[in-house]
Design a protein around this motif. Structure first.
Motif, short mmCIF file in Angstrom:
data_model
loop_
_atom_site.label_atom_id
_atom_site.label_comp_id
_atom_site.label_asym_id
_atom_site.label_seq_id
_atom_site.Cartn_x
_atom_site.Cartn_y
_atom_site.Cartn_z
N THR A 137 0.82 -1.21 0.00
CA THR A 137 0.00 0.00 0.00
C THR A 137 0.85 1.26 0.00
OG1 THR A 137 -0.16 0.17 2.43
CG2 THR A 137 -1.78 -1.22 1.32
N ASP A 182 2.17 1.91 -3.98
CA ASP A 182 1.19 1.79 -5.05
C ASP A 182 0.89 3.17 -5.64
OD1 ASP A 182 -1.63 1.50 -6.28
OD2 ASP A 182 -1.08 -0.56 -5.82
N GLU A 228 -1.73 4.19 -7.03
CA GLU A 228 -3.10 4.63 -6.82
C GLU A 228 -3.37 5.05 -5.38
OE1 GLU A 228 -5.77 1.61 -8.09
OE2 GLU A 228 -5.26 1.81 -10.22
N ARG A 244 -10.03 7.37 -6.55
CA ARG A 244 -10.20 5.92 -6.61
C ARG A 244 -10.80 5.39 -5.31
NH1 ARG A 244 -5.70 7.20 -9.58
NH2 ARG A 244 -5.51 6.21 -11.63
N ALA A 253 -11.63 -1.12 -3.63
CA ALA A 253 -11.19 -1.74 -4.89
C ALA A 253 -9.67 -1.91 -4.91
CB ALA A 253 -11.65 -0.89 -6.07
N ILE A 254 -8.96 -0.96 -4.33
CA ILE A 254 -7.50 -1.06 -4.29
C ILE A 254 -7.07 -2.23 -3.42
CG2 ILE A 254 -5.40 0.11 -3.53
CD1 ILE A 254 -6.73 2.76 -4.25
N ALA A 261 -8.80 -4.89 -2.70
CA ALA A 261 -9.17 -6.13 -3.40
C ALA A 261 -8.13 -6.47 -4.47
CB ALA A 261 -10.55 -5.98 -4.03
N ARG A 262 -7.63 -5.46 -5.17
CA ARG A 262 -6.60 -5.70 -6.19
C ARG A 262 -5.30 -6.19 -5.57
NH1 ARG A 262 -2.70 -2.44 -7.67
NH2 ARG A 262 -3.71 -0.53 -6.95
N LEU A 263 -4.91 -5.60 -4.45
CA LEU A 263 -3.68 -6.02 -3.78
C LEU A 263 -3.79 -7.45 -3.27
CD1 LEU A 263 -2.74 -2.78 -1.78
CD2 LEU A 263 -1.73 -3.64 -3.90
N GLU A 284 -5.33 -9.74 -4.69
CA GLU A 284 -5.20 -10.61 -5.85
C GLU A 284 -3.75 -10.69 -6.33
OE1 GLU A 284 -7.38 -12.54 -7.43
OE2 GLU A 284 -8.96 -12.06 -5.98
N THR A 285 -2.97 -9.63 -6.12
CA THR A 285 -1.64 -9.57 -6.72
C THR A 285 -0.52 -9.96 -5.76
OG1 THR A 285 -1.55 -7.20 -6.19
CG2 THR A 285 -2.32 -7.82 -8.38
#
Length: 311
Positions: free
Chosen positions: A238, A241, A243, A295, A299-300, A302-304, A306-307
């Motif tokens: 975080t 990033d 975003e 943003r 959502a951020i 959730a993306r992290l 996943e990655t």
């Protein structure tokens, strides 16, 4: 008593608490679980929701279930710090000042619409949350234990509000939303209006000693080094990033580990898994972020999730 027997006993106590709360609250099992995660991990909860979805009922039912004192603060712009912490008043009969405790001297405190209070009043409340004590005229007084705060914000109305700065949002272990009930849950609520147990008549099902034991056992849940590294990788992601303007602090990393332990403990386990981290991370991390360019923090996160590689 063996470790497995202690775990079985703690599971029975937690089930008793959940059953007691369900006597007044229809549905909301997920929200109840998250609030218990915050309480058992020694933190506090921030509810971001519209009025009328059961926030006060949840807080009051929790206080009744542990046999604790419940207090509610309705935040307004004219609320003063001493209105929540207490103040010294002159007693003409004794010829001396006496301390009049404020509503923070409770076991479960509901701070409704905290963002309507001024920054000075917000700061006074958040100091009590962190220090577990009140200092008035140079004298410090401890608030009762356990001490658990549920603060609420209305995500719709922002006029006349004072948004909590990031450093103060960081004091809440997690954030959540109760949301509207499903159609079936709302119908069940209407059908139970005359049969449900009034919150004022809800009987305690857990003592302070039992709650303290649960918190101690929760803190003893095993988090292996690989899982700690996963938590650290999420938090550090975080901070790097594009975003995100401001990432999660070290306090947030510690909160994520404690919440992970509590989440696993509520499942009846004395060890944590990556799935526990994934389940609780959105509630622990999202409100601590300052996203860039409008943003969405959820959502951020959730993306992290996943990655970032899972151990």
């Amino acid at each position: 008593m063996s470790a497995s027997e202690k775990l079985h006993e703690s599971a029975a106590m937690i089930e008793r608490l959940r059953d007691n709360l369900s006597r007044t609250i229809v549905g909301k099992e997920r929200a109840i679980r998250l609030v218990l995660v915050a309480m058992l991990s020694g933190g506090h909860a921030l509810l971001e929701d519209v009025p009328g979805v059961g926030k006060t009922l949840l807080a009051k039912s929790l206080a009744r279930s542990i046999g604790g004192k419940f207090q509610r603060i309705q935040c307004t712009p004219d609320l003063l710090p001493t209105d929540i912490t207490g103040t010294n008043i002159w007693n003409p009969r004794t010829g001396d000042f006496e301390f009049l405790p404020g509503p923070v001297f409770a076991n479960v405190l509901l701070c409704d619409e905290i963002n309507r209070a001024t920054p000075r009043t917000q700061s006074a409340l958040l100091e009590v949350m962190e220090e577990k004590q009140v200092t008035v005229d140079g004298v410090s007084r401890n608030v009762p234990q356990p001490f658990f705060v549920i603060a609420t914000q209305n995500p719709i109305e922002y006029q006349g509000t004072f948004p909590l700065p990031e450093a103060q949002m960081d004091r809440f272990t997690l954030s959540l939303s109760l949301g509207y009930p499903t159609e079936a849950e709302e119908l069940q609520m209407l059908q139970q209006l005359h049969d449900s147990v009034p919150v004022d008549k809800l009987e305690p099902c857990l003592s302070f000693d039992e709650l303290r034991d649960l918190c101690l056992m929760c803190g003893g849940v095993t988090v292996k080094t690989a899982l700690q590294q996963y938590i650290l990788n999420l938090v550090r992601a975080t901070r790097d990033d594009d975003e995100i303007t401001l990432g999660v602090s070290p306090r947030g990393a510690a909160a994520l580990q404690k919440a992970t332990q509590a989440y696993a403990f509520l499942d009846g386990r004395d060890y944590a898994l990556p799935d526990d981290v994934k389940a609780i991370a959105p509630h622990v991390l999202a409100h601590r972020l300052i996203p860039a360019g409008g943003r969405k923090a959820d959502a951020i996160v959730a993306r992290l999730l996943e990655t970032v590689a899972v151990p």
